[in-house]
Design a protein around this motif. Structure first.
Motif, mmCIF file in Angstrom:
data_model
loop_
_atom_site.group_PDB
_atom_site.id
_atom_site.type_symbol
_atom_site.label_atom_id
_atom_site.label_comp_id
_atom_site.label_asym_id
_atom_site.label_seq_id
_atom_site.Cartn_x
_atom_site.Cartn_y
_atom_site.Cartn_z
ATOM 1 N N TYR A 60 0.835 -1.193 0.000
ATOM 2 C CA TYR A 60 0.000 0.000 0.000
ATOM 3 C C TYR A 60 0.868 1.239 0.000
ATOM 4 C CZ TYR A 60 -3.857 -3.037 1.291
ATOM 5 O OH TYR A 60 -4.798 -4.015 1.308
ATOM 6 N N LYS A 61 0.461 2.195 -0.807
ATOM 7 C CA LYS A 61 1.171 3.465 -0.850
ATOM 8 C C LYS A 61 0.135 4.568 -0.693
ATOM 9 C CE LYS A 61 4.058 6.305 -3.817
ATOM 10 N NZ LYS A 61 4.688 6.410 -5.133
ATOM 11 N N LEU A 62 0.333 5.427 0.268
ATOM 12 C CA LEU A 62 -0.579 6.533 0.521
ATOM 13 C C LEU A 62 0.105 7.820 0.098
ATOM 14 C CD1 LEU A 62 -3.234 7.537 1.743
ATOM 15 C CD2 LEU A 62 -2.011 7.766 3.905
ATOM 16 N N HIS A 63 -0.451 8.456 -0.902
ATOM 17 C CA HIS A 63 0.132 9.711 -1.379
ATOM 18 C C HIS A 63 -0.482 10.868 -0.598
ATOM 19 C CE1 HIS A 63 1.624 12.783 -4.078
ATOM 20 N NE2 HIS A 63 2.430 11.857 -4.559
ATOM 21 N N PRO A 64 0.335 11.765 -0.047
ATOM 22 C CA PRO A 64 -0.166 12.815 0.844
ATOM 23 C C PRO A 64 -0.837 14.009 0.160
ATOM 24 C CG PRO A 64 2.198 12.994 0.628
ATOM 25 C CD PRO A 64 1.792 11.741 -0.113
ATOM 26 N N CYS A 65 -0.854 14.061 -1.168
ATOM 27 C CA CYS A 65 -1.360 15.251 -1.862
ATOM 28 C C CYS A 65 -2.765 15.677 -1.418
ATOM 29 C CB CYS A 65 -1.366 15.037 -3.367
ATOM 30 S SG CYS A 65 0.246 15.221 -4.119
ATOM 31 N N GLY A 66 -3.685 14.750 -1.326
ATOM 32 C CA GLY A 66 -5.062 15.106 -1.012
ATOM 33 C C GLY A 66 -5.424 15.045 0.455
ATOM 34 N N THR A 67 -4.470 14.727 1.314
ATOM 35 C CA THR A 67 -4.770 14.527 2.730
ATOM 36 C C THR A 67 -5.410 15.748 3.374
ATOM 37 O OG1 THR A 67 -2.960 12.951 2.947
ATOM 38 C CG2 THR A 67 -3.811 13.897 4.977
ATOM 39 N N LEU A 86 -9.971 18.115 6.061
ATOM 40 C CA LEU A 86 -10.818 19.286 6.283
ATOM 41 C C LEU A 86 -12.282 18.885 6.226
ATOM 42 C CD1 LEU A 86 -11.039 22.322 6.726
ATOM 43 C CD2 LEU A 86 -10.997 22.596 4.246
ATOM 44 N N LEU A 87 -12.646 18.019 5.291
ATOM 45 C CA LEU A 87 -14.023 17.541 5.199
ATOM 46 C C LEU A 87 -14.451 16.812 6.466
ATOM 47 C CD1 LEU A 87 -14.113 16.223 1.527
ATOM 48 C CD2 LEU A 87 -15.187 18.299 2.433
ATOM 49 N N LEU A 88 -13.527 16.076 7.087
ATOM 50 C CA LEU A 88 -13.856 15.366 8.326
ATOM 51 C C LEU A 88 -14.201 16.320 9.455
ATOM 52 C CD1 LEU A 88 -11.223 12.499 8.581
ATOM 53 C CD2 LEU A 88 -13.668 12.274 8.184
ATOM 54 N N PHE A 89 -13.576 17.494 9.457
ATOM 55 C CA PHE A 89 -13.754 18.428 10.568
ATOM 56 C C PHE A 89 -14.766 19.527 10.298
ATOM 57 C CE2 PHE A 89 -9.615 16.545 11.543
ATOM 58 C CZ PHE A 89 -9.901 16.100 12.817
ATOM 59 N N LEU A 90 -15.511 19.429 9.216
ATOM 60 C CA LEU A 90 -16.586 20.383 8.963
ATOM 61 C C LEU A 90 -17.772 20.059 9.861
ATOM 62 C CD1 LEU A 90 -16.525 20.675 5.074
ATOM 63 C CD2 LEU A 90 -15.670 22.313 6.737
ATOM 64 N N GLY A 91 -18.560 21.047 10.179
ATOM 65 C CA GLY A 91 -19.739 20.823 11.015
ATOM 66 C C GLY A 91 -19.419 20.992 12.481
ATOM 67 N N ASN A 92 -19.921 20.091 13.317
ATOM 68 C CA ASN A 92 -19.752 20.189 14.773
ATOM 69 C C ASN A 92 -18.303 20.091 15.213
ATOM 70 O OD1 ASN A 92 -22.487 20.444 15.069
ATOM 71 N ND2 ASN A 92 -22.813 18.276 15.498
ATOM 72 N N LYS A 113 -6.694 14.267 18.205
ATOM 73 C CA LYS A 113 -7.952 14.115 17.482
ATOM 74 C C LYS A 113 -7.693 13.986 15.977
ATOM 75 C CE LYS A 113 -12.586 15.929 17.272
ATOM 76 N NZ LYS A 113 -13.515 16.906 17.815
ATOM 77 N N TYR A 114 -6.738 14.738 15.473
ATOM 78 C CA TYR A 114 -6.382 14.670 14.057
ATOM 79 C C TYR A 114 -5.867 13.272 13.705
ATOM 80 C CZ TYR A 114 -4.330 16.015 9.573
ATOM 81 O OH TYR A 114 -4.000 16.101 8.236
#
Length: 69
Positions: free
Chosen positions: A11-18, A23-29, A41-42
């Motif tokens: 598995y390779k995780l590219h950091p470009c879109g992280t 940011l989408l995870l932390f929208l809202g409450n 938390k991050y």
């Protein structure tokens, strides 16, 4: 993808879109305040998304604000 030296799948995780999907995870409450998001938390949030690829399951209670001191 195949590992360049071991010639095995890995598995390779590219950091470009992280930053965008975090940011989408932390929208809202759970939106970050002026000081940002706490590191713990991050990381728990990041592992809850990325860890699913390798079978890592993060308990929902770890993301609950009431469990933090």
């Amino acid at each position: 993808m195949e590992h360049p030296y071991l010639n095995r799948p890995w598995y390779k995780l590219h950091p470009c879109g992280t930053s965008e999907w975090m940011l989408l995870l932390f929208l809202g409450n759970a939106a970050p305040d002026k000081q940002g998001v706490a590191v713990d938390k991050y990381l728990v949030s990041w592992f809850s998304v990325v860890g699913q690829v390798v079978g890592l399951r993060i308990p929902f209670e770890m993301l609950n604000d009431s469990n933090q001191p």
